[in-house]
Design a protein around this motif. Structure first.
Motif, PDB file in Angstrom:
ATOM      1  N   ILE A  37     -14.577  19.026  18.732  1.00 58.79           N
ATOM      2  CA  ILE A  37     -13.818  19.955  17.902  1.00 58.79           C
ATOM      3  C   ILE A  37     -14.780  20.934  17.254  1.00 58.79           C
ATOM      4  O   ILE A  37     -15.981  20.685  17.178  1.00 58.79           O
ATOM      5  N   LEU A  38     -14.257  22.057  16.791  1.00 59.20           N
ATOM      6  CA  LEU A  38     -15.030  23.026  16.030  1.00 59.20           C
ATOM      7  C   LEU A  38     -14.542  22.985  14.591  1.00 59.20           C
ATOM      8  O   LEU A  38     -13.342  22.916  14.334  1.00 59.20           O
ATOM      9  N   ILE A  39     -15.486  23.036  13.655  1.00 60.55           N
ATOM     10  CA  ILE A  39     -15.172  22.992  12.233  1.00 60.55           C
ATOM     11  C   ILE A  39     -15.749  24.241  11.583  1.00 60.55           C
ATOM     12  O   ILE A  39     -16.941  24.518  11.722  1.00 60.55           O
ATOM     13  N   SER A  40     -14.916  24.985  10.877  1.00 56.44           N
ATOM     14  CA  SER A  40     -15.369  26.154  10.141  1.00 56.44           C
ATOM     15  C   SER A  40     -15.673  25.725   8.715  1.00 56.44           C
ATOM     16  O   SER A  40     -14.836  25.116   8.036  1.00 56.44           O
ATOM     17  N   HIS A  41     -16.908  26.024   8.260  1.00 54.07           N
ATOM     18  CA  HIS A  41     -17.314  25.662   6.903  1.00 54.07           C
ATOM     19  C   HIS A  41     -18.205  26.740   6.331  1.00 54.07           C
ATOM     20  O   HIS A  41     -19.264  27.049   6.890  1.00 54.07           O
ATOM     21  N   ASP A  42     -17.772  27.333   5.243  1.00 52.58           N
ATOM     22  CA  ASP A  42     -18.571  28.313   4.507  1.00 52.58           C
ATOM     23  C   ASP A  42     -19.066  29.438   5.413  1.00 52.58           C
ATOM     24  O   ASP A  42     -20.233  29.840   5.352  1.00 52.58           O
ATOM     25  N   GLY A  43     -18.193  29.907   6.289  1.00 57.64           N
ATOM     26  CA  GLY A  43     -18.521  31.030   7.161  1.00 57.64           C
ATOM     27  C   GLY A  43     -19.274  30.670   8.432  1.00 57.64           C
ATOM     28  O   GLY A  43     -19.574  31.538   9.231  1.00 57.64           O
ATOM     29  N   ALA A  44     -19.586  29.392   8.629  1.00 52.90           N
ATOM     30  CA  ALA A  44     -20.304  28.959   9.831  1.00 52.90           C
ATOM     31  C   ALA A  44     -19.404  28.049  10.656  1.00 52.90           C
ATOM     32  O   ALA A  44     -18.513  27.390  10.121  1.00 52.90           O
ATOM     33  N   TYR A  46     -19.262  24.791  13.107  1.00 49.87           N
ATOM     34  CA  TYR A  46     -19.958  23.568  13.487  1.00 49.87           C
ATOM     35  C   TYR A  46     -19.198  22.898  14.620  1.00 49.87           C
ATOM     36  O   TYR A  46     -17.978  22.993  14.695  1.00 49.87           O
ATOM     37  N   ARG A  47     -19.921  22.210  15.487  1.00 46.69           N
ATOM     38  CA  ARG A  47     -19.332  21.493  16.604  1.00 46.69           C
ATOM     39  C   ARG A  47     -19.507  19.999  16.354  1.00 46.69           C
ATOM     40  O   ARG A  47     -20.620  19.528  16.143  1.00 46.69           O
ATOM     41  N   MET A  48     -18.397  19.253  16.343  1.00 44.98           N
ATOM     42  CA  MET A  48     -18.466  17.800  16.206  1.00 44.98           C
ATOM     43  C   MET A  48     -18.014  17.183  17.517  1.00 44.98           C
ATOM     44  O   MET A  48     -16.998  17.575  18.082  1.00 44.98           O
ATOM     45  N   GLY A  54     -19.475   6.459  21.590  1.00 46.92           N
ATOM     46  CA  GLY A  54     -18.482   6.423  20.531  1.00 46.92           C
ATOM     47  C   GLY A  54     -19.001   6.855  19.173  1.00 46.92           C
ATOM     48  O   GLY A  54     -18.322   6.678  18.163  1.00 46.92           O
ATOM     49  N   LYS A  55     -20.172   7.467  19.129  1.00 43.88           N
ATOM     50  CA  LYS A  55     -20.746   7.948  17.867  1.00 43.88           C
ATOM     51  C   LYS A  55     -20.382   9.422  17.685  1.00 43.88           C
ATOM     52  O   LYS A  55     -20.043  10.114  18.637  1.00 43.88           O
ATOM     53  N   LEU A  56     -20.483   9.895  16.433  1.00 47.94           N
ATOM     54  CA  LEU A  56     -20.192  11.285  16.136  1.00 47.94           C
ATOM     55  C   LEU A  56     -21.486  12.069  15.962  1.00 47.94           C
ATOM     56  O   LEU A  56     -22.429  11.597  15.328  1.00 47.94           O
ATOM     57  N   ILE A  57     -21.519  13.278  16.528  1.00 47.93           N
ATOM     58  CA  ILE A  57     -22.641  14.181  16.368  1.00 47.93           C
ATOM     59  C   ILE A  57     -22.099  15.505  15.853  1.00 47.93           C
ATOM     60  O   ILE A  57     -21.135  16.047  16.380  1.00 47.93           O
ATOM     61  N   LEU A  58     -22.738  16.030  14.796  1.00 50.56           N
ATOM     62  CA  LEU A  58     -22.363  17.314  14.221  1.00 50.56           C
ATOM     63  C   LEU A  58     -23.519  18.276  14.408  1.00 50.56           C
ATOM     64  O   LEU A  58     -24.648  18.014  13.993  1.00 50.56           O
ATOM     65  N   ASN A  59     -23.246  19.420  15.072  1.00 46.75           N
ATOM     66  CA  ASN A  59     -24.257  20.453  15.316  1.00 46.75           C
ATOM     67  C   ASN A  59     -23.772  21.782  14.767  1.00 46.75           C
ATOM     68  O   ASN A  59     -22.585  22.085  14.802  1.00 46.75           O
ATOM     69  N   LYS A  60     -24.734  22.580  14.319  1.00 42.63           N
ATOM     70  CA  LYS A  60     -24.418  23.933  13.873  1.00 42.63           C
ATOM     71  C   LYS A  60     -24.536  24.878  15.042  1.00 42.63           C
ATOM     72  O   LYS A  60     -25.279  24.699  15.950  1.00 42.63           O
TER      73      LYS A  60
END
Length: 60
Positions: A37-44, A46-48, A54-60
């Motif tokens: 999924i893509l997450i919008s946060h503070d104008g940026a 992020y890709r989760m 089965g682990k989660l990775i969050l990248n900018k």
């Protein structure tokens, strides 16, 4: 709708005699069957991603 389909509230550790309630969101509710999924946060943006393990990775 079952109890598993609703958001849960969990009490965090007390901080200076005040307790905060934190919302718990199930990852399956965010991903809805997808692996990324893509997450919008503070104008940026992020890709989760859910890894094969089965682990989660969050990248900018």
């Amino acid at each position: 709708m079952t109890a598993d389909d609703t958001d849960y509230a969990r009490l965090s550790q007390p901080a200076a005699s005040a307790q905060r309630v934190q919302r718990v969101v199930e990852s399956r509710d965010l991903f809805r069957g997808e692996n990324e999924i893509l997450i919008s946060h503070d104008g940026a943006i992020y890709r989760m991603k859910i890894t094969r393990q089965g682990k989660l990775i969050l990248n900018k």
